[in-house]
Design a protein around this motif. Structure first.
Motif, mmCIF file in Angstrom:
data_model
loop_
_atom_site.group_PDB
_atom_site.id
_atom_site.type_symbol
_atom_site.label_atom_id
_atom_site.label_comp_id
_atom_site.label_asym_id
_atom_site.label_seq_id
_atom_site.Cartn_x
_atom_site.Cartn_y
_atom_site.Cartn_z
ATOM 1 N N LEU A 176 0.823 -1.200 0.000
ATOM 2 C CA LEU A 176 0.000 0.000 0.000
ATOM 3 C C LEU A 176 0.860 1.254 0.000
ATOM 4 C CD1 LEU A 176 -2.697 -1.067 2.620
ATOM 5 C CD2 LEU A 176 -2.820 -1.220 0.129
ATOM 6 N N SER A 177 2.008 1.178 0.621
ATOM 7 C CA SER A 177 2.938 2.297 0.700
ATOM 8 C C SER A 177 4.261 1.738 1.209
ATOM 9 C CB SER A 177 2.414 3.385 1.649
ATOM 10 O OG SER A 177 2.255 2.866 2.951
ATOM 11 N N LEU A 178 5.207 2.614 1.521
ATOM 12 C CA LEU A 178 6.490 2.146 2.026
ATOM 13 C C LEU A 178 6.364 1.425 3.363
ATOM 14 C CD1 LEU A 178 8.830 5.193 1.242
ATOM 15 C CD2 LEU A 178 8.779 2.979 0.074
ATOM 16 N N ASP A 179 5.306 1.741 4.125
ATOM 17 C CA ASP A 179 5.233 1.232 5.494
ATOM 18 C C ASP A 179 4.075 0.294 5.775
ATOM 19 O OD1 ASP A 179 3.318 3.195 5.219
ATOM 20 O OD2 ASP A 179 3.634 4.041 7.214
ATOM 21 N N GLU A 180 3.340 -0.141 4.766
ATOM 22 C CA GLU A 180 2.250 -1.072 5.035
ATOM 23 C C GLU A 180 1.948 -1.932 3.818
ATOM 24 O OE1 GLU A 180 -1.719 0.568 5.542
ATOM 25 O OE2 GLU A 180 -1.041 2.488 4.730
ATOM 26 N N ALA A 181 1.425 -3.125 4.090
ATOM 27 C CA ALA A 181 1.101 -4.062 3.018
ATOM 28 C C ALA A 181 0.145 -5.124 3.529
ATOM 29 C CB ALA A 181 2.369 -4.719 2.478
ATOM 30 N N TYR A 182 -0.606 -5.710 2.582
ATOM 31 C CA TYR A 182 -1.428 -6.883 2.872
ATOM 32 C C TYR A 182 -0.672 -8.131 2.430
ATOM 33 C CZ TYR A 182 -5.537 -3.803 3.281
ATOM 34 O OH TYR A 182 -6.436 -2.824 3.655
ATOM 35 N N LEU A 183 -0.800 -9.211 3.222
ATOM 36 C CA LEU A 183 -0.210 -10.491 2.878
ATOM 37 C C LEU A 183 -1.284 -11.569 2.985
ATOM 38 C CD1 LEU A 183 2.134 -8.680 4.229
ATOM 39 C CD2 LEU A 183 3.325 -10.849 4.566
ATOM 40 N N ASP A 184 -1.400 -12.391 1.961
ATOM 41 C CA ASP A 184 -2.294 -13.552 2.024
ATOM 42 C C ASP A 184 -1.463 -14.746 2.484
ATOM 43 O OD1 ASP A 184 -3.893 -15.805 1.519
ATOM 44 O OD2 ASP A 184 -4.948 -14.783 -0.105
ATOM 45 N N ILE A 185 -1.750 -15.237 3.701
ATOM 46 C CA ILE A 185 -0.972 -16.347 4.258
ATOM 47 C C ILE A 185 -1.852 -17.592 4.446
ATOM 48 C CG2 ILE A 185 0.870 -15.016 5.332
ATOM 49 C CD1 ILE A 185 -1.867 -16.105 7.599
ATOM 50 N N THR A 186 -2.945 -17.651 3.673
ATOM 51 C CA THR A 186 -3.896 -18.766 3.807
ATOM 52 C C THR A 186 -3.209 -20.113 3.688
ATOM 53 O OG1 THR A 186 -5.588 -17.342 2.789
ATOM 54 C CG2 THR A 186 -6.065 -19.707 2.933
ATOM 55 N N HIS A 187 -2.288 -20.227 2.738
ATOM 56 C CA HIS A 187 -1.640 -21.510 2.460
ATOM 57 C C HIS A 187 -0.707 -21.955 3.586
ATOM 58 C CE1 HIS A 187 1.096 -18.342 1.245
ATOM 59 N NE2 HIS A 187 2.095 -19.207 1.255
ATOM 60 N N LEU A 188 -0.368 -21.058 4.496
ATOM 61 C CA LEU A 188 0.549 -21.397 5.587
ATOM 62 C C LEU A 188 -0.166 -21.829 6.867
ATOM 63 C CD1 LEU A 188 3.091 -18.413 5.289
ATOM 64 C CD2 LEU A 188 3.357 -20.733 4.380
ATOM 65 N N VAL A 189 -1.447 -21.527 6.945
ATOM 66 C CA VAL A 189 -2.176 -21.712 8.202
ATOM 67 C C VAL A 189 -2.549 -23.177 8.435
ATOM 68 C CG1 VAL A 189 -4.255 -21.081 9.485
ATOM 69 C CG2 VAL A 189 -3.066 -19.358 8.119
ATOM 70 N N SER A 190 -2.328 -23.621 9.663
ATOM 71 C CA SER A 190 -2.737 -24.962 10.077
ATOM 72 C C SER A 190 -3.022 -24.921 11.578
ATOM 73 C CB SER A 190 -1.631 -25.983 9.783
ATOM 74 O OG SER A 190 -0.480 -25.696 10.567
ATOM 75 N N LYS A 191 -3.442 -26.031 12.140
ATOM 76 C CA LYS A 191 -3.700 -26.077 13.581
ATOM 77 C C LYS A 191 -2.430 -25.799 14.373
ATOM 78 C CE LYS A 191 -7.637 -29.252 13.516
ATOM 79 N NZ LYS A 191 -8.174 -30.573 13.969
ATOM 80 N N GLU A 192 -1.315 -26.270 13.851
ATOM 81 C CA GLU A 192 -0.035 -26.078 14.538
ATOM 82 C C GLU A 192 0.583 -24.715 14.241
ATOM 83 O OE1 GLU A 192 -0.647 -28.654 12.431
ATOM 84 O OE2 GLU A 192 -1.280 -30.052 14.009
ATOM 85 N N ASN A 193 0.164 -24.089 13.139
ATOM 86 C CA ASN A 193 0.759 -22.829 12.694
ATOM 87 C C ASN A 193 -0.367 -21.822 12.444
ATOM 88 O OD1 ASN A 193 2.977 -21.226 11.983
ATOM 89 N ND2 ASN A 193 2.788 -21.726 9.812
ATOM 90 N N THR A 194 -0.816 -21.172 13.503
ATOM 91 C CA THR A 194 -1.964 -20.287 13.396
ATOM 92 C C THR A 194 -1.606 -18.984 12.697
ATOM 93 O OG1 THR A 194 -1.545 -19.173 15.506
ATOM 94 C CG2 THR A 194 -2.865 -21.204 15.569
ATOM 95 N N ALA A 195 -2.636 -18.296 12.215
ATOM 96 C CA ALA A 195 -2.417 -17.015 11.547
ATOM 97 C C ALA A 195 -1.780 -16.005 12.507
ATOM 98 C CB ALA A 195 -3.738 -16.471 11.005
ATOM 99 N N ARG A 196 -2.209 -16.029 13.771
ATOM 100 C CA ARG A 196 -1.622 -15.122 14.763
ATOM 101 C C ARG A 196 -0.121 -15.389 14.933
ATOM 102 N NH1 ARG A 196 -2.712 -12.102 19.402
ATOM 103 N NH2 ARG A 196 -4.974 -12.425 19.284
ATOM 104 N N SER A 197 0.243 -16.658 15.040
ATOM 105 C CA SER A 197 1.657 -16.976 15.252
ATOM 106 C C SER A 197 2.490 -16.577 14.040
ATOM 107 C CB SER A 197 1.828 -18.470 15.552
ATOM 108 O OG SER A 197 1.490 -19.270 14.437
ATOM 109 N N ILE A 198 1.928 -16.712 12.844
ATOM 110 C CA ILE A 198 2.646 -16.295 11.637
ATOM 111 C C ILE A 198 2.863 -14.785 11.664
ATOM 112 C CG2 ILE A 198 2.503 -16.097 9.124
ATOM 113 C CD1 ILE A 198 0.874 -18.745 9.202
#
Length: 355
Positions: free
Chosen positions: A101-123
Motif C-alpha cells: 500500500l505504501s512504504l510502510d504497510e502491506a497486505y499479505l495472504d498467508i492462507t496456504h501457511l495456516v494450520s492447527k499447529e501454525n496459526t495465523a496469529r503466530s505467523i
C-alpha cells in the motif's frame, strides 16, 4: 478454505527510522514533514509527538503550534525505501501474494501457511519479530478473513500489537468502533454521519442499505457492508518480479575488505536461495555500497549467460565490489542484486549443476 489476510503496518515509520538513526531523538517528539515555516504537511509523527495532538496530514504550521519544542525533520525517502525493501524481503519469505500500500504497510495472504499447529496469529507474530530483528523497528499487525478487517485490526493495538478479528468477535468490535476509524471514512463523511446521528459502528449497522445510498450515493453500499464486516480478500499483487536482492546495514562502519567480502558472499548465497525458490535466473548483477556519510555507490555488469548459483553471483559481486569501493573508506551498508530475470531452463544450467 477461508482466507487469512495479514495487514502489516510499521509504527510511525518515518519518525521511528529517524529515532533509530539518531539516538539523541529517542523518547522525543519527532515530526517528519518539513520546517514550521513551510507550507507542508506532517508525513509522520512519533508517538511522543502524538501526545501533543500532532498527527499525519496535519499542516506543519499547526503542528508547530501544538508542539513548538518538537524535532522537525525533512523526509529522507531513500533511507525509508531502503528499509522498506528489507521488510518486503521478509514478506517474500512467507508469501508471494503481497499487496503493498505504501512504504510502510502491506497486505499479505498467508492462507496456504495456516494450520492447527501454525496459526495465523503466530505467523503474524513471527513476521513482526523478523522485521524487528532485521531493522530494529516495531510494526503492528492485523489478521482477519478480508483486507478491510485486517486493516482495522492492525490499528487497534499500536504500537507493536497483534490483533485477530474473526467471526466470533468481529461484530462486537465493529459495533463499538468510532465511525471515523472505519477505513475509507474521511473527515467530511465523518462529519455528515455525525450530523445524522451515526457515531459508532452500531449506529451505522441500524441504517438500511437503501437509506445509506440515499444519503451517500454509491458509497452507501460500501458503508452498509462495512458495518457488517463484509469486504474483499483479493489482493492486487505484482506478479512479475524484476529483481532479487539482499543487503545489510552494519552495526558499525567497517573498513576491512575481508570482513565485508564474507558478508557479500553470504548475501550472494541468500540471493541464490530466493532465485532458486522461484526458479529464476538473471543476467545483471549489481553491488551497492553506502559509506559512512550515507553516500550510495552502485556498480553493475551483465553476465554472459543467466546465473543463479551463489558462487556465480559472488564471482561477479567480488569484482564489482573492488571496482566501486574506494580504499580506506568505511562502509555502512552493502548489498547485491540480480536483475533481468527469466524463468530457468535447461540452457541456464552451468557446470555447478553437475558437480
Amino acid at each position: 478454505m477461508e482466507r487469512r489476510i495479514i495487514h502489516i503496518d510499521m509504527d510511525a515509520f518515518f519518525a521511528q527510522v529517524e529515532q533509530m538513526d539518531n539516538p539523541k531523538y529517542k523518547g522525543k517528539p519527532v515530526i517528519v514533514g518539513g520546517k514550521s515555516h513551510n507550507r507542508g504537511v506532517v508525513s509522520t509523527a512519533s508517538y511522543e509527538a502524538r501526545k501533543f495532538g500532532v498527527h499525519s496530514a496535519m499542516p506543519t504550521r499547526q503542528a508547530h503550534k501544538l508542539c513548538p519544542d518538537g524535532i522537525y525533520l525533512p523526509p529522507r525517502f531513500d533511507r525509508y525505501k531502503e528499509i522498506s525493501n528489507t521488510v518486503k524481503d521478509i514478506f517474500l519469505k512467507y508469501t508471494e501474494i503481497i499487496e503493498p500500500l505504501s512504504l510502510d504497510e502491506a497486505y499479505l495472504d498467508i492462507t496456504h501457511l495456516v494450520s492447527k499447529e501454525n496459526t495465523a496469529r503466530s505467523i503474524a507474530v513471527n513476521i513482526q519479530k523478523e522485521i524487528f530483528d532485521a531493522t530494529k523497528l516495531t510494526s503492528s499487525s492485523g489478521v482477519s478473513y478480508n483486507k478491510y478487517l485486517a486493516k482495522i485490526a492492525s490499528g487497534m493495538n499500536k504500537p507493536a500489537g497483534t490483533t485477530v478479528l474473526h467471526y466470533s468477535n468481529v461484530q462486537d468490535v465493529l459495533n463499538g468502533l468510532q465511525i471515523g476509524k472505519f477505513p475509507g471514512v474521511g473527515r467530511v463523511t465523518e462529519e455528515k454521519m455525525k450530523s445524522l446521528g451515526i457515531y459508532e459502528g452500531r449506529d451505522l449497522y441500524n441504517w438500511s442499505e437503501t437509506e445509506l445510498v440515499r444519503e451517500f450515493g454509491k458509497r452507501g453500499e460500501s458503508l452498509y457492508q462495512k458495518a457488517r464486516g463484509i469486504g474483499t480478500a483479493e489482493l492486487k499483487i505484482e506478479r512479475v518480479r524484476k529483481s532479487v536482492g539482499k543487503e545489510t546495514t552494519f552495526n558499525y562502519d567497517i573498513n576491512d575488505d575481508r570482513e565485508i567480502l564474507k558478508v557479500l558472499e553470504k548475501l550472494s548465497g541468500k540471493v541464490s536461495t530466493n532465485l532458486d525458490r522461484h526458479q529464476f535466473a538473471g543476467r545483471v548483477v549489481t553491488v551497492k555500497l553506502k559509506t559512512a556519510d550515507y553516500t550510495s555507490h552502485t556498480k553493475q555488469m551483465m553476465t554472459d549467460n543467466p546465473i543463479f548459483h551463489g558462487e556465480e553471483i559472488y564471482h561477479y559481486a567480488y569484482t564489482l565490489y573492488h571496482e566501486v569501493n574506494e580504499p580506506d573508506t568505511p562502509i555502512r551498508l552493502i548489498g547485491v542484486q540480480v536483475a533481468h530475470l527469466s524463468e530457468r531452463t535447461y540452457r541456464n544450467l552451468t557446470m555447478y549443476d553437475f558437480l
